[in-house]
Design a protein around this motif. Sequence first.
Motif, PDB file in Angstrom:
ATOM      1  N   VAL A 265      26.745  39.670  53.043  1.00 35.27           N
ATOM      2  CA  VAL A 265      25.249  39.490  53.726  1.00 35.27           C
ATOM      3  C   VAL A 265      24.864  37.889  53.208  1.00 35.27           C
ATOM      4  N   ASP A 266      24.473  37.080  54.267  1.00 37.21           N
ATOM      5  CA  ASP A 266      24.035  35.824  53.921  1.00 37.21           C
ATOM      6  C   ASP A 266      22.813  35.778  54.809  1.00 37.21           C
ATOM      7  N   GLN A 267      21.826  36.421  54.181  1.00 32.19           N
ATOM      8  CA  GLN A 267      20.369  36.378  54.801  1.00 32.19           C
ATOM      9  C   GLN A 267      19.650  35.384  54.583  1.00 32.19           C
ATOM     10  N   ALA A 268      18.803  34.259  55.487  1.00 36.94           N
ATOM     11  CA  ALA A 268      18.266  33.259  55.335  1.00 36.94           C
ATOM     12  C   ALA A 268      16.883  33.479  54.876  1.00 36.94           C
ATOM     13  N   ALA A 269      16.029  32.868  54.232  1.00 36.63           N
ATOM     14  CA  ALA A 269      14.620  33.108  53.949  1.00 36.63           C
ATOM     15  C   ALA A 269      13.925  33.014  55.202  1.00 36.63           C
TER      16      ALA A 269
ATOM     17  N   ASP B 189       3.736  35.763  52.401  1.00 34.73           N
ATOM     18  CA  ASP B 189       4.053  34.275  53.114  1.00 34.73           C
ATOM     19  C   ASP B 189       5.202  34.291  53.675  1.00 34.73           C
ATOM     20  N   ALA B 190       6.355  34.636  52.579  1.00 33.34           N
ATOM     21  CA  ALA B 190       7.618  34.583  53.112  1.00 33.34           C
ATOM     22  C   ALA B 190       8.654  35.340  52.338  1.00 33.34           C
ATOM     23  N   ILE B 191       9.613  35.748  52.930  1.00 32.27           N
ATOM     24  CA  ILE B 191      10.562  36.869  52.255  1.00 32.27           C
ATOM     25  C   ILE B 191      11.898  35.963  51.706  1.00 32.27           C
ATOM     26  N   ALA B 192      12.212  35.844  50.628  1.00 37.35           N
ATOM     27  CA  ALA B 192      13.360  35.120  50.041  1.00 37.35           C
ATOM     28  C   ALA B 192      14.711  35.487  50.917  1.00 37.35           C
ATOM     29  N   GLY B 193      15.357  34.513  50.863  1.00 40.57           N
ATOM     30  CA  GLY B 193      16.761  34.531  51.464  1.00 40.57           C
ATOM     31  C   GLY B 193      17.693  35.427  50.338  1.00 40.57           C
ATOM     32  N   GLN B 194      18.688  35.949  50.803  1.00 41.09           N
ATOM     33  CA  GLN B 194      19.412  36.674  49.958  1.00 41.09           C
ATOM     34  C   GLN B 194      20.965  36.680  50.255  1.00 41.09           C
ATOM     35  N   SER B 195      22.013  36.480  49.462  1.00 44.50           N
ATOM     36  CA  SER B 195      23.278  36.591  49.526  1.00 44.50           C
ATOM     37  C   SER B 195      23.870  37.765  48.767  1.00 44.50           C
ATOM     38  N   ARG B 196      24.688  38.388  49.363  1.00 45.56           N
ATOM     39  CA  ARG B 196      25.321  39.654  48.622  1.00 45.56           C
ATOM     40  C   ARG B 196      26.715  39.363  48.942  1.00 45.56           C
ATOM     41  N   ALA B 197      27.593  39.523  47.687  1.00 47.20           N
ATOM     42  CA  ALA B 197      29.051  39.245  47.905  1.00 47.20           C
ATOM     43  C   ALA B 197      29.621  40.492  46.999  1.00 47.20           C
TER      44      ALA B 197
END
Length: 430
Positions: free
Chosen positions: A334-338, A220-228
């Motif tokens: 990385v700041d990738q929205a869901a 249905d959807a792909i989770a957002g992810q943050s990488r730091a």
Amino acid sequence: MKAIEASSTALVAKSFDALAAEIIARCAALSRFTEEPGRITRTFLSPAMEDCHRLVRRWMEETGMEVFVDRAGNLRGYYSAAEEREAPRIILASHLDTVPNAGRYDGILGVLLGLGVVEALNGLHLRCGIEVIGFSDEEGVRYGLPFIGSRALAGTLGPPQLARLDANGIRMAVALGDYAAAHPEAVEAALHPKTRGYLEFHIEQGPVLDESQLPMGVVDAIAGQSRAVVTFRGRAGHAGTTPMTLRRDALAAAAEWLVAVEAAGLAAPGLVATAGKIVAEPGAANVIPELCRCTLDVRHASDEIRTTALKQILASADAIAAGRQIAVEHTIEVDQAAVALNPALTALAEKAVLAAGHPAPRMISGAGHDAMILAAKTPAAMIFLRSPGGISHHPEESVLAEDVAAALRAGLNFLDLFENHLESESSCTT
């Protein structure tokens, strides 16, 4: 004639089971192309990737595809429509790069399943053209940035990303320039203007389908992810002569923070938080670490929950550093929205799996995929295959041959449904 009916007739000599076995054997063949003997490691624009391309190119050409690379290093095969003029296109794609010490199937199975669906057509050409793409980089190992190949195709690979350096100090823009110079036949990395949809097969990389004893699921959807990257800076000292009360130990601060990262990940259902890589300097057994650099990966299907957790985790690093009288800095990489996948194509994927004779549970993907990048440019859907034991990013990663055969059937069903979908869209706009 429907694709599934035509292929079922054509596959008398090669059954779906036989084609599935061949796909699995091809995954094994590609595992030989690696930068590390004894381990599968294949990174962006590497010689191992070139070797991989040569073999996949041969398989594509044997299936009747026109094959080329683009200037982002993506391998692209095109299977023409029955009437090519103004024909729409569907993309079947995943990635060919790997993490270090990888398994055989993450990404690679999706590319070869796309190719297998085309092969199952056995020369039948549909009303839409089919483009099979092996993306050059999804894992982000070389430059610490995922989705390089799909970002380029989507037009979102810009100056900030191209300025990144790899471990050898090679700027991404330079690496891509060298690749283009070595491949003067490479085309521009861009979506074809007639692209009307995207489907990605991928192993689940988790235990949900395996626990449910189901071969496939629909994303249905792909989770957002943050990488730091979080860096603690203390003070080096002799391990034998510096009292414990006078130490400014960067690694000890990082260790305290890692417990806070784990606690944050447990605080909300569906949230995951991981510090996957830690580097301590100067790295001697008898020296107090003066620097400790940690990666951080935070993911959730809700951007609000993810970003709130990220702020809390970084605030805990600040508090721990202050309490230990050391410095800390953090950089968001990385700041990738869901990403919600296309409802219409997701419904087609669900119908395709059901028509193949299997349940089609809806799922959220905790892992990032190229589909989340392409979804901003064209309607996108994903079908997961079960991962036995939930194992992925590991040499023991595996698939079941019967699941691959089921996915082939689902892929052919999807093509039929997609053609009908295009016809319905066309009639609504005329």
